[in-house]
Design a protein around this motif. Sequence first.
Motif, short mmCIF file in Angstrom:
data_model
loop_
_atom_site.label_atom_id
_atom_site.label_comp_id
_atom_site.label_asym_id
_atom_site.label_seq_id
_atom_site.Cartn_x
_atom_site.Cartn_y
_atom_site.Cartn_z
N VAL A 159 0.88 -1.17 0.00
CA VAL A 159 0.00 0.00 0.00
C VAL A 159 0.91 1.22 0.00
O VAL A 159 1.67 1.43 0.96
N CYS A 160 0.85 2.01 -1.06
CA CYS A 160 1.82 3.08 -1.26
C CYS A 160 1.10 4.42 -1.45
O CYS A 160 0.32 4.57 -2.40
N PRO A 161 1.34 5.40 -0.59
CA PRO A 161 0.67 6.71 -0.73
C PRO A 161 1.24 7.50 -1.91
O PRO A 161 2.41 7.37 -2.27
N SER A 162 0.40 8.34 -2.49
CA SER A 162 0.88 9.30 -3.48
C SER A 162 1.74 10.33 -2.76
O SER A 162 1.69 10.46 -1.54
N PRO A 163 2.57 11.09 -3.48
CA PRO A 163 3.46 12.05 -2.82
C PRO A 163 2.74 13.04 -1.90
O PRO A 163 3.33 13.50 -0.92
N ASN A 164 1.48 13.38 -2.20
CA ASN A 164 0.76 14.32 -1.34
C ASN A 164 -0.21 13.63 -0.38
O ASN A 164 -0.95 14.31 0.34
N GLY A 165 -0.22 12.29 -0.36
CA GLY A 165 -1.07 11.56 0.57
C GLY A 165 -2.54 11.56 0.20
O GLY A 165 -3.37 11.08 0.98
N GLN A 166 -2.89 12.04 -0.99
CA GLN A 166 -4.29 12.11 -1.38
C GLN A 166 -4.83 10.77 -1.86
O GLN A 166 -6.00 10.45 -1.66
N PHE A 167 -3.97 9.96 -2.49
CA PHE A 167 -4.38 8.66 -3.02
C PHE A 167 -3.48 7.56 -2.48
O PHE A 167 -2.40 7.82 -1.92
N LEU A 168 -3.95 6.33 -2.65
CA LEU A 168 -3.17 5.14 -2.31
C LEU A 168 -3.11 4.23 -3.51
O LEU A 168 -4.11 4.06 -4.23
N ALA A 169 -1.95 3.65 -3.72
CA ALA A 169 -1.82 2.57 -4.69
C ALA A 169 -1.84 1.26 -3.92
O ALA A 169 -0.96 0.99 -3.10
N VAL A 170 -2.87 0.46 -4.14
CA VAL A 170 -3.01 -0.83 -3.46
C VAL A 170 -2.66 -1.92 -4.47
O VAL A 170 -3.38 -2.11 -5.47
N THR A 171 -1.55 -2.61 -4.26
CA THR A 171 -1.13 -3.65 -5.19
C THR A 171 -1.55 -5.01 -4.64
O THR A 171 -1.34 -5.30 -3.46
N THR A 172 -2.17 -5.81 -5.49
CA THR A 172 -2.64 -7.14 -5.08
C THR A 172 -2.16 -8.19 -6.08
O THR A 172 -1.87 -7.88 -7.25
N ARG A 173 -2.08 -9.40 -5.59
CA ARG A 173 -1.63 -10.52 -6.43
C ARG A 173 -2.59 -11.68 -6.23
O ARG A 173 -2.98 -12.02 -5.11
N SER A 174 -2.98 -12.27 -7.35
CA SER A 174 -3.86 -13.44 -7.32
C SER A 174 -3.43 -14.41 -8.41
O SER A 174 -2.48 -14.14 -9.16
N ALA A 175 -4.15 -15.51 -8.50
CA ALA A 175 -3.80 -16.51 -9.52
C ALA A 175 -3.96 -15.95 -10.92
O ALA A 175 -3.30 -16.40 -11.87
N SER A 176 -4.83 -14.97 -11.09
CA SER A 176 -5.07 -14.40 -12.41
C SER A 176 -4.08 -13.30 -12.78
O SER A 176 -4.09 -12.82 -13.91
N GLY A 177 -3.23 -12.87 -11.82
CA GLY A 177 -2.24 -11.86 -12.14
C GLY A 177 -2.18 -10.74 -11.11
O GLY A 177 -2.84 -10.77 -10.07
N ASP A 178 -1.35 -9.74 -11.42
CA ASP A 178 -1.16 -8.60 -10.52
C ASP A 178 -2.11 -7.47 -10.90
O ASP A 178 -2.47 -7.30 -12.07
N LEU A 179 -2.48 -6.67 -9.90
CA LEU A 179 -3.37 -5.54 -10.13
C LEU A 179 -2.98 -4.40 -9.19
O LEU A 179 -2.70 -4.63 -8.02
N VAL A 180 -2.96 -3.18 -9.73
CA VAL A 180 -2.76 -1.98 -8.93
C VAL A 180 -4.05 -1.17 -8.96
O VAL A 180 -4.53 -0.80 -10.04
#
Length: 471
Positions: free
Chosen positions: A418-439
């Motif tokens: 879970v990675c915040p944007s430089p200004n903390g307004q958004f989050l990048a949530v990275t997930t992994r499953s059998a079907s592949g990666d998703l941000v």
Amino acid sequence: MSTDVAAGPLRRRPRDRFRRRLVASLTVFVLVGAVAAVVGSQQGPRLRDVSYDPSGLVSRPAQRVILTANQALQRVAADAVTVTPSAPHTVTSSGNTIAVEFAGPLAYDRSYEIAVDGVRAPGQPATSELRTTIRTGSTDVLALVPATGGGKDRIVRRSLDAGGATTVYQATGITEYARLGRSLVVVSGTDGSSAVDIVPLAGGVQDDSVPVEHLTLPSRDGRVTALHVADDGASFGFEYADTTTGQSRDVGLYVVDMTGTHLPLPVGEDGKARAGATPITVAQWAYVPRTESALVRTGSDDLVLIDVSGRVEPVRLGSATYLHGFVGSGTSAVVETGTGIVRLDLTDGRRTPLVAPAASTDAAYLGRIAQLDDRTYVRVVGDVRADGTLAQRIVRVEGSRASRLPVVVPSDASVTAVCPSPNGQFLAVTTRSASGDLVSIVDATSGALEASIDAGSVDWCGALPSGDEIG
């Protein structure tokens, strides 16, 4: 004789006319100047120019908006400046300029009105109001899209205010990447041997007219991990292991000075980068925001603040079992110790217990803490299901209150970062499953989905100290 007398005045008339015109012109100029001075004294100063960096305002603290008036100004008091919507700021003035400096990054793609009341020129009675509206930049992310069907890995740029993605660079076996000013640093490789390239950019994509720079690494074969770039783009570093013999040797921190030879140099125990040094061991590390200093958790769990330039001696800051990240402008770090999680002041070494409500710690799995601002952070927590899998959720902590951020994590997926944007307004949530990666890019306050990318990582995560998630 009479002819000579008549000719004299005729020759002088053009000069007389020139003098009269010159005097008339000068009189007009004087009158205009006097009128302008009177009008200026009655109306007060006027705004002549406004300058700012829209992208800097949303990505870095201590960014300025400069207002320039048409004449010199008396000192402007801080309470004379109003920013709408409200944003913490300081004010300085000199000559005919007013500088409004914001304490932290502003919101993306938003209009801010700046009003300066009671502006006065020295010695003039009249006051005026200077008013302007600025517009901050929109955000985009760089994401790594793994190859499919034997193709090349791609680094793509995705803007949150527009659909689709643009390919910035592509190559085989990309493992890490980071923005470096107007370039990209790209790590690639297979079979445990890495290559590091500096890719020039133009218009946000690879500049094919300029060759890619291939760095000479310390040994014929070696593995590069934990890539980080200083905010000013003057240097970058990574963990390097010499694998020439088939085993990892001389594992430790190396840095590349972009103002010098571009050769990776080991950072020794004394905190200085020099050829031949035995590199300091690294469990986690990252550049401290807005500096060229690096915070390192060594292989023996010592915390060391290193000035990569070598001008300042390293500072020992005790020990830690995990380095979560930095707070706000970077003067503090969140670290885990044997007795709990604290905020570590990097200027004096003082440690303050992190406020952690029960709802943020009452779980079998406790992941990395990602700080959004001085009072707010998010954390991934999880409970073990009956079948042994982990049911994860994101908890948002603001002050002493903890609540679940409504972000849906599929039951067959696991959150990898879970990675915040430089200004903390958004989050990048990275997930992994059998079907592949998703941000998934989500609003850090509401959890609303802003965009999604079929990718394994985004560049926002590069600001966090390297190291596996904890359990």
